[in-house]
Write a protein that holds these residues in place. Sequence first.
Motif, short mmCIF file in Angstrom:
data_model
loop_
_atom_site.label_atom_id
_atom_site.label_comp_id
_atom_site.label_asym_id
_atom_site.label_seq_id
_atom_site.Cartn_x
_atom_site.Cartn_y
_atom_site.Cartn_z
N ILE A 194 -70.42 -4.05 -76.28
CA ILE A 194 -70.33 -2.83 -75.48
C ILE A 194 -70.51 -3.14 -74.00
N ALA A 195 -71.53 -3.94 -73.68
CA ALA A 195 -71.80 -4.27 -72.28
C ALA A 195 -70.64 -5.04 -71.66
N GLN A 196 -70.08 -6.01 -72.40
CA GLN A 196 -68.98 -6.79 -71.86
C GLN A 196 -67.74 -5.93 -71.64
N LEU A 197 -67.48 -5.00 -72.56
CA LEU A 197 -66.30 -4.15 -72.41
C LEU A 197 -66.44 -3.22 -71.20
N LEU A 198 -67.63 -2.68 -70.99
CA LEU A 198 -67.85 -1.86 -69.80
C LEU A 198 -67.66 -2.67 -68.53
N ASN A 199 -68.18 -3.89 -68.51
CA ASN A 199 -67.98 -4.75 -67.34
C ASN A 199 -66.50 -5.07 -67.13
N THR A 200 -65.77 -5.23 -68.21
CA THR A 200 -64.35 -5.54 -68.10
C THR A 200 -63.58 -4.40 -67.43
N TYR A 201 -63.82 -3.18 -67.89
CA TYR A 201 -63.12 -2.04 -67.30
C TYR A 201 -63.48 -1.86 -65.83
#
Length: 811
Positions: free
Chosen positions: A755-762
């Motif tokens: 979840i954290a990595q996907l938020l950072n990606t966006y």
Amino acid sequence: MPFPGGLWWLLCCRRGFTLLRRDYGEAEREADGEAEEEEEASFELRTQGDQGSLEVSLSQPTRSSSGSERSLLVAEEMRSLIMEKGPGPVEDDPDALVKGWLQREMRGCMKTPWIRPRKYWFVLTPDSLDYYSSNEKGARRLGSLVLTSLCSVLWPDKQLYKETGYWSVTVFGRKHCYRLYTEHLNEAVHWVCAVQKVIDSKAPVQTPTQLLMRDVEEHSSNPEVLEQIYRCNPILRYTSGPLYAPLLPFPYGSLDQSAPGPRSYTTLRDEAVKLFNSLQQLESERDPVPLMQGVLQTCLDLPPLVDEIYCQLVKQTTEPPAPGGQGDLHYWQLLTCMSCTFLPSPPVLRFLHFHLDKTESRFPASEMAKYACFIREALGKTKGRECVPSLEEILMLMQRQEMICTVHCPGAPACSVAISSHTTAEEVAQELVSRLGLSQSPNLFALYEQSRRREQPVGSATLLADVLTRFENLAGEQREQDPPCRLCFKHYGFLDTDNVPRDSLEFALLFEQAHEMVLRGYVPTSEETLQTLAALRLQSLNSDFSTHAPFPRLEELFPPHVLHARLPPPPHRPPAKCRGARLRAGLLAGGLWGQALAKQRAERDQRLRGRLREEGASTMAAIVEKWKLLQGMGRPEAMAAYVALVREWPGFGSTLFDVDLHVVRPWPGRAWGQPWQWVALTPLSSQSPVGAGPQRLWLGIGAKAVSLYKPGEPEPLDSFCYGRISSFGASDSSTFRLSVEDRDLLFETSQVDEIAQLLNTYLASAGAQRLPQPQESPTSPPTSESTVLPQGLCHGAGPWQHRPPVGSSHS
């Protein structure tokens, strides 16, 4: 009057006896044996203060060594380790740090309570731990344990005290250890602290191998001195005999070397000697791959042994009897695998580079020189591995070749990519983006690990060689009917799904991913729409309806959970309230009544399976009827209609995570920095109230907002654009925190990192520099960098830290 037979046996069964308060027999024999063992092994270690000469004629205790040379070295080493003690009074010893009566374990006496433990007078000095028969003047010293920096001591064990009534103090030495016991905890702790203080005060111990490595480095530019060093010190050259001690120093009796998993290990010193025996077996092995993998696995489980194996391999590849022979090449092949898996410490790395240069200059254009060149290049790329190389990787490394990795693409043929031991998932994702013509797409792509149970993205810095090793290990554990694990190339983040050309490969990937979401139940819609989607799927696969067309299984077209929801729930039986009722139920279950219940359950399961087949047949008939209505629709039109129906759901394009939600609010008037308080779950919005207590929800991470969905509900409970989010991060390994204005939402999930990595990606893809902070108030945190965070919460995964996407490639 003679003694009775039983009493006479009891008196004589022990190997020693007591006479006039003096112990004879076993104690004297053990003391003599300990002294002999200490003298035999003490010369192999030198303290750091000893300079030593370039010549070390004896580097390890050899059983065949004789006479004057061995005794001379022993005498010199003993003088450097411990001072001689005369038969003076014990009480007046000026070097004594701690002294007192302790009971010592003698051949398992603590396990046989009918044998009385023996008490001895122990004296701790700055050099050793000695024990005497008594504390009187002239008492004989029965044993001595030399204390060096490699010794270790264990703290008292509470479990042993419960079993025996004694607190234990265990001191490990070179050849033996002292297991001492006392009835008082404070006395045991006092001895442990004192012994540990003496061990910490000792200078680091260096072995002859370490001293010679330093000499080789200092005289690397002088060929004559180097030749003399190698000629006079056989420890640096190949040997066909066994190794009785490791080449590098290891702590005695360390208990923290046991590795998790099914494999069990002894001490580090013993494992180092066993590994050398395995290396010698490698010379004559026809199939050395399993043995190589076993050595690598031991090094992975016991990291301190990495340097030892490097030194052993350098030793065995220096002046071998048959340079370039099969046995010698097996050593070089294992050294190649080591260089692609582990990075040695700087001193060993320098010694290894010197050995590689020496081999290339001495045997140019040989196989050994080719391996040396390959190893040097690999050491410049190796950063550590999570898994040992697979059998396939070891075979490729033995031939100095790359592996072929197969990556599956939904809606497109599988791609074969050549990878090395150092290739990351991000590099492969970028190569596939370029190869498949997706460079102009605004969306993100990534590699995924797919198995029967789960699908998860591969980290950007993850080595694909480690992933393949995990697949190899799982393949041995799975049953035959389980599908094998595989790598898949898919969309990772949807930034723009409206402008994807229908005739492009990306649209085929988008179509396959939308179909996966439908089958997993992540597209809440009516059953009529699900049947229409299944018909469109058939049209895209087989074109127009035909009785000869291949029919996929129903679970590949229609969500299985919809059919299971039609079945009646199993009968609920209230649990027995009293103990007697549970006992009667248990007795009945074990007799004829239990057989009748089992028969009833089998009949009920059979009826449910029959009902499920009936529901499946009726659903398939409805799907076929809808399929017939699509006569003449081409495959691109069917795919476009399928994606258009799925896109009607507001959550399409978001990645959904199963979470349990809580809401945390600070106390009224709480000063910033004080602990937070758990309160009941409050409504997320006035339009969509949520009941109190943790609830299972879907957390949807999209390109523009974060949304919360109730499973099966098409409309979100609430949606937070990124401008409303002040921070987010991981509170712990299973809790994700999302701060929205005046609320902190805590989600319990097993996918915190994803979840954290996907938020950072966006956020990184959108070019966000930092999220806005909430307005300051008397109870809100300050915005300065010196903010004190609440306990358990941190900004470590905040969006202003631009970390790379998880195995993704922005095209």
